[in-house]
Motif scaffolding. Structure first.
Motif, mmCIF file in Angstrom:
data_model
loop_
_atom_site.group_PDB
_atom_site.id
_atom_site.type_symbol
_atom_site.label_atom_id
_atom_site.label_comp_id
_atom_site.label_asym_id
_atom_site.label_seq_id
_atom_site.Cartn_x
_atom_site.Cartn_y
_atom_site.Cartn_z
ATOM 1 N N UNK A 1 0.815 -1.213 0.000
ATOM 2 C CA UNK A 1 0.000 0.000 0.000
ATOM 3 C C UNK A 1 0.851 1.267 0.000
ATOM 4 N N UNK A 2 2.171 1.138 0.016
ATOM 5 C CA UNK A 2 3.035 2.312 0.187
ATOM 6 C C UNK A 2 2.802 3.379 -0.868
ATOM 7 N N UNK A 3 2.615 2.971 -2.117
ATOM 8 C CA UNK A 3 2.477 3.949 -3.198
ATOM 9 C C UNK A 3 1.119 4.629 -3.195
ATOM 10 N N UNK A 4 0.067 3.893 -2.853
ATOM 11 C CA UNK A 4 -1.281 4.428 -2.964
ATOM 12 C C UNK A 4 -1.696 5.274 -1.771
ATOM 13 N N UNK A 5 -1.127 5.021 -0.576
ATOM 14 C CA UNK A 5 -1.572 5.730 0.631
ATOM 15 C C UNK A 5 -1.430 7.248 0.516
ATOM 16 N N UNK A 6 -0.261 7.792 0.124
ATOM 17 C CA UNK A 6 -0.173 9.259 -0.003
ATOM 18 C C UNK A 6 -1.164 9.834 -1.008
ATOM 19 N N UNK A 7 -1.444 9.082 -2.072
ATOM 20 C CA UNK A 7 -2.403 9.545 -3.078
ATOM 21 C C UNK A 7 -3.808 9.609 -2.483
ATOM 22 N N UNK A 8 -4.181 8.583 -1.713
ATOM 23 C CA UNK A 8 -5.491 8.572 -1.060
ATOM 24 C C UNK A 8 -5.650 9.768 -0.131
ATOM 25 N N UNK A 9 -4.623 10.030 0.662
ATOM 26 C CA UNK A 9 -4.702 11.139 1.605
ATOM 27 C C UNK A 9 -4.778 12.470 0.864
ATOM 28 N N UNK A 10 -3.995 12.606 -0.213
ATOM 29 C CA UNK A 10 -4.016 13.841 -0.993
ATOM 30 C C UNK A 10 -5.407 14.087 -1.590
ATOM 31 N N UNK A 11 -6.024 13.047 -2.134
ATOM 32 C CA UNK A 11 -7.370 13.191 -2.673
ATOM 33 C C UNK A 11 -8.364 13.582 -1.587
ATOM 34 N N UNK A 12 -8.206 12.983 -0.397
ATOM 35 C CA UNK A 12 -9.079 13.322 0.723
ATOM 36 C C UNK A 12 -8.927 14.788 1.107
ATOM 37 N N UNK A 13 -7.696 15.293 1.108
ATOM 38 C CA UNK A 13 -7.459 16.693 1.449
ATOM 39 C C UNK A 13 -8.091 17.632 0.433
ATOM 40 N N UNK A 14 -8.006 17.271 -0.839
ATOM 41 C CA UNK A 14 -8.640 18.092 -1.880
ATOM 42 C C UNK A 14 -10.141 18.177 -1.631
ATOM 43 N N UNK A 15 -10.748 17.044 -1.274
ATOM 44 C CA UNK A 15 -12.181 17.037 -0.986
ATOM 45 C C UNK A 15 -12.508 17.881 0.232
ATOM 46 N N UNK A 16 -11.658 17.803 1.265
ATOM 47 C CA UNK A 16 -11.880 18.603 2.478
ATOM 48 C C UNK A 16 -11.828 20.089 2.136
ATOM 49 N N UNK A 17 -10.845 20.498 1.342
ATOM 50 C CA UNK A 17 -10.683 21.911 0.985
ATOM 51 C C UNK A 17 -11.851 22.395 0.130
ATOM 52 N N UNK A 18 -12.263 21.574 -0.820
ATOM 53 C CA UNK A 18 -13.312 21.986 -1.761
ATOM 54 C C UNK A 18 -14.714 21.687 -1.258
ATOM 55 N N UNK A 19 -14.836 21.000 -0.108
ATOM 56 C CA UNK A 19 -16.142 20.533 0.346
ATOM 57 C C UNK A 19 -17.209 21.625 0.454
ATOM 58 N N UNK A 20 -16.914 22.799 1.031
ATOM 59 C CA UNK A 20 -17.974 23.826 1.085
ATOM 60 C C UNK A 20 -18.473 24.230 -0.302
ATOM 61 N N UNK A 21 -17.531 24.426 -1.244
ATOM 62 C CA UNK A 21 -17.918 24.819 -2.592
ATOM 63 C C UNK A 21 -18.680 23.708 -3.304
ATOM 64 N N UNK A 22 -18.185 22.467 -3.157
ATOM 65 C CA UNK A 22 -18.861 21.333 -3.787
ATOM 66 C C UNK A 22 -20.256 21.131 -3.208
ATOM 67 N N UNK B 1 -22.221 23.399 -1.911
ATOM 68 C CA UNK B 1 -23.122 24.437 -2.424
ATOM 69 C C UNK B 1 -23.556 24.128 -3.857
ATOM 70 N N UNK B 2 -22.606 23.644 -4.662
ATOM 71 C CA UNK B 2 -22.944 23.297 -6.052
ATOM 72 C C UNK B 2 -23.948 22.155 -6.096
#
Length: 255
Positions: free
Chosen positions: A100-121, A123-124
């Motif tokens: 899982x070493x390669x995929x874990x940072x990618x999963x967390x990064x995607x989660x962070x993007x969702x957290x940051x964009x969550x209010x805007x998403x 509302x849309x």
């Protein structure tokens, strides 16, 4: 384990219990400390998982007020989380750690993007529902169930930033206050750690001293994290989630 090593593990347990309750990623505090005191990686991972169970329960109790009225939602998500947690624990015992070493940072990064964009998403999505005359699914629908299953499988396997992934999924798919989402995250985190711990108790090697030190420390930290986390405004809590998730990615990539 010497006295100062024990103190370090206990302190790491307090820190992990605190940060797990507020956000998640407490494993990134305790796991390196267990490796530093000489435990083999798999033994450290299993001992860490067992030790953090009381902290997760403590944090969930600390957030009990925010759980009011969410019992049906918790029960619905608990089934998917439990199955995922058991499968993740089995994977830990059967797959090499590099799997899982390669995929874990990618999963967390995607989660962070969702957290940051969550209010805007959110509302849309709400504007689209208003145009179409539809309402949000009270419990997130099948997509949230599938997401919780996958993230819980990862949680049973390792669990670093598992809480960040939970918050991102529920924040996007539930029309709910962030603190109430955090309360559900704590319950599901306790559940996943618990079912994985049951598997580990019967088939894995662990260090009882480390387990007990982290258990006591994380239980104290869970109460501390609840007191701090419940006072954070949504914007600040979101910022903490992003900061902790970013730190998790750096540690996983550079470590």
């Amino acid at each position: 384990m010497g006295i100062w090593e024990a103190v370090a593990v206990f302190a790491a347990g307090i820190g992990a219990g605190t940060i797990n309750t507020i956000v998640g990623s407490g494993t990134l505090i305790t796991f390196p400390v267990l490796l530093a005191v000489g435990l083999p990686p798999i033994t450290a991972n299993v001992s860490n998982n067992l030790g953090l169970v009381p902290g997760s329960i403590s944090g969930a109790i600390g957030y009990r007020r925010e759980l009011a009225g969410q019992r049906p939602r918790v029960l619905r998500l608990a089934g998917a989380a439990s199955v995922g947690g058991v499968l993740g624990a089995v994977l830990l015992l059967s797959l090499p750690s590099e799997a899982f070493d390669a995929i874990v940072p990618v999963l967390i990064a995607l989660a962070l993007v969702l957290v940051i964009l969550q209010p805007r998403l959110s509302r849309a999505v709400q504007r689209r529902r208003t145009r179409n005359g539809t309402a949000a699914h009270r419990n997130g629908g099948p997509l949230l169930l599938l997401g919780m299953f996958g993230s819980s499988m990862y949680g049973g396997y390792f669990g670093a930033a598992q809480g960040v992934i939970y918050i991102s999924l529920m924040g996007l798919l539930l029309d709910e206050d962030l603190q109430r989402i955090n309360a559900v995250k704590n319950v599901l985190g306790a559940l996943v750690n618990g079912v994985a711990a049951v598997v580990f108790l019967f088939v894995a090697e662990f260090d009882w001293t480390a387990v007990l030190l982290i258990a006591v420390g994380s239980a104290l930290g869970g109460q501390l994290g609840a007191k701090v986390g419940r006072r954070l405004p949504p914007g600040v809590l979101r910022g903490v989630v992003v900061a902790v998730g970013a730190a998790a990615i750096l540690q996983l990539v550079l470590g």
